[in-house]
Design a protein around this motif. Structure first.
Motif: not given
Ligand code: FES
Length: 63
Positions: A12, A39-40, A42-43, A51-52, A54
């Protein structure tokens, strides 16, 4: 002295804990915070924040 801790969560985002200022490449302050998730995968649709997404893409740090 304040401390800032950045911890990668399992599969996450990066958990940012402590006083932090998130700044865009052009110098614009995006957020001043004491807790946020970056974020890691990239989505995220709201980069640099998680924003969840992942979870939706089943992102894994092992790939
Ligand atoms: S790490 Fe959560 S959306 Fe990318």
């Amino acid at each position: 002295m304040t401390h800032l801790r950045i911890t990668p969560t399992t599969d996450g985002p990066l958990e940012v804990d402590g006083e932090a200022t998130i700044v865009a490449p052009d110098g614009t302050v995006i957020k001043e915070t004491t807790k946020t998730y970056l974020c890691r995968c990239g989505e995220s649709k709201s980069k640099p924040f998680c924003d969840g997404s992942h979870k939706r893409v089943n992102w894994s740090e092992k790939n």
